[in-house]
Design a protein around this motif. Sequence first.
Motif, short mmCIF file in Angstrom:
data_model
loop_
_atom_site.label_atom_id
_atom_site.label_comp_id
_atom_site.label_asym_id
_atom_site.label_seq_id
_atom_site.Cartn_x
_atom_site.Cartn_y
_atom_site.Cartn_z
N PHE A 114 23.10 2.35 -2.66
CA PHE A 114 22.07 3.32 -3.08
C PHE A 114 21.61 4.17 -1.90
O PHE A 114 21.54 3.67 -0.77
CB PHE A 114 20.84 2.57 -3.62
CG PHE A 114 21.01 2.01 -5.00
CD1 PHE A 114 20.85 2.81 -6.11
CD2 PHE A 114 21.30 0.66 -5.19
CE1 PHE A 114 20.97 2.29 -7.40
CE2 PHE A 114 21.42 0.13 -6.46
CZ PHE A 114 21.26 0.95 -7.58
N PRO A 161 16.37 0.97 -4.15
CA PRO A 161 16.75 0.95 -5.57
C PRO A 161 15.70 0.36 -6.51
O PRO A 161 15.68 0.72 -7.69
CB PRO A 161 18.01 0.06 -5.57
CG PRO A 161 17.95 -0.75 -4.34
CD PRO A 161 17.15 0.03 -3.33
N PRO A 178 16.67 4.49 -10.73
CA PRO A 178 17.99 3.99 -10.28
C PRO A 178 18.89 3.63 -11.47
O PRO A 178 18.42 3.26 -12.54
CB PRO A 178 17.61 2.71 -9.53
CG PRO A 178 16.34 2.24 -10.19
CD PRO A 178 15.62 3.48 -10.61
N ARG A 184 24.69 2.60 -8.81
CA ARG A 184 24.23 3.01 -7.47
C ARG A 184 23.86 4.50 -7.38
O ARG A 184 23.86 5.09 -6.31
CB ARG A 184 25.26 2.70 -6.36
CG ARG A 184 25.78 1.27 -6.40
CD ARG A 184 24.67 0.30 -5.98
NE ARG A 184 25.14 -1.04 -5.82
CZ ARG A 184 25.09 -2.01 -6.75
NH1 ARG A 184 24.59 -1.76 -7.94
NH2 ARG A 184 25.50 -3.23 -6.49
N THR A 185 23.63 5.11 -8.53
CA THR A 185 23.17 6.49 -8.53
C THR A 185 21.69 6.50 -8.91
O THR A 185 21.13 5.47 -9.31
CB THR A 185 23.93 7.33 -9.58
OG1 THR A 185 23.69 6.75 -10.87
CG2 THR A 185 25.42 7.34 -9.31
N PHE A 186 21.06 7.67 -8.78
CA PHE A 186 19.72 7.88 -9.33
C PHE A 186 19.77 9.10 -10.24
O PHE A 186 20.46 10.08 -9.92
CB PHE A 186 18.70 8.20 -8.22
CG PHE A 186 18.33 7.02 -7.37
CD1 PHE A 186 17.20 6.27 -7.65
CD2 PHE A 186 19.11 6.68 -6.27
CE1 PHE A 186 16.86 5.18 -6.86
CE2 PHE A 186 18.77 5.60 -5.47
CZ PHE A 186 17.64 4.84 -5.76
#
Length: 388
Positions: free
Chosen positions: A204, A208, A225, A229-231
């Motif tokens: 991240f 996170p 989050p 592992r993206t936002f």
Amino acid sequence: MPGERELVLVGAGLAGCLLAILLCRRGWKVTVYERRGDPRVKGYESGRSINLALAERGRHALEQAGVLEAVMRQAVMMRGRMVHGRDGPTRLHRYGRDDSEVIWSVHRADLNPTLLEAAERAGAPVHFHRRLHTVDFDAGYARLIDDRDDQPHDIRFRTLVGTDGAGSALRAAMVRKAGLVERTEFLDHSYKELTIPPAADGGFRMEPHALHIWPRGRYMCIALPNDERTFTVTVFLPNQAAPGSGDPCFASVRSGAEVRALFDRDFPDALPLIPDLERDWEHHPPGLLGTLYLDRWHLDGRAVLVGDAAHAMVPFHGQGMNCAFEDCLAMVEAMERHGSLEAAFAAYEVERKPNAAAIQAMALENYIEMRDRVDDAGFQLQRELELA
Ligand code: FAD
């Protein structure tokens, strides 16, 4: 004519899938029709709110349907709000004393297929590319359209359940047939979604386990989050700025260069995290935010509305989906208590309508307070997207 324990659900979104599971588990025969294609086959056309805050109310309904564990495998814990000041410092405001008081971020593109799978496994066939078009309530016929070739498909029904979201076609048919009174009040703010990808090492790019907020008074950014592992970043701006305020607005921030300048000034620590800022901004249209007021939710035992179709709300409490999930549980419980569907739907409406109205009002109140109390934006935002 379909049997007495047969229902047709319109919309295989979040409420539609959960309701189908709960009904099948109680012995109802359920068929679901969905306007879009199967997200498991052709990739997800989300269009709106990619990740959602799941709170205890929603988790309870998922548990009753036996799908909580599968959903939680894709959820990311959010322990509190990470507030990003204009100059960079961040502060975590925890939701509770420990990890028993948290909310969860779930990706709609994970959640919907998980619920779809479970609905099919529970015994509910889901027919995709079937958009509800018109309903003849007296004859018990509904017309669905396949938008790929405009072909009509007519079905017979005894009871239709509208889980077809804020722009519900079933609600429109009920309004025409029975004179339901509806009104949608749109906010003068809209939203756009952007993505923070994973870091080069696959992790991240920010803490996170938090709901990130960049409060800026009359406008703000949030980021939730995702387990990949993206936002997902959501930017809320006025459509038009108040004269003389100097605030950014969707009318004035249109090009990639304009959004870069906005982030550079107001969200500088987020800017380097969003490599596709300009492209995403220019390609994603702003989403509208509105509150639906509807005087009746059912048409005797022939039709009933659930979730956003009955009570769409602005997202400032993060409760639309949670409330929709609670509706599903309340509906099946009312069906167990009452001998007729008409009585069950009436009881469901009596129970859920005041609750939904209260949550709608709280969501709006938060928005208005936040907008007006510019100097106290940090404090106001503590009340945003709270635990249920
Ligand atoms: P939807 O999820 O909209 O599902 C409706 C389904 O019906 C869709 O699959 C659609 O394709 C289908 N459909 C539509 N028309 C037809 C038709 N004519 N025929 C057949 N099918 C049709 N809620 C939370 O709890 N937490 C959050 O953090 C949160 N954040 C949000 C952020 C934003 C920016 C927005 C806009 C909303 C947010 N919400 C949140 C609210 C949440 O997205 C909704 O309340 C939830 O999706 C409602 O579920 P639903 O099943 O009623 O409707």
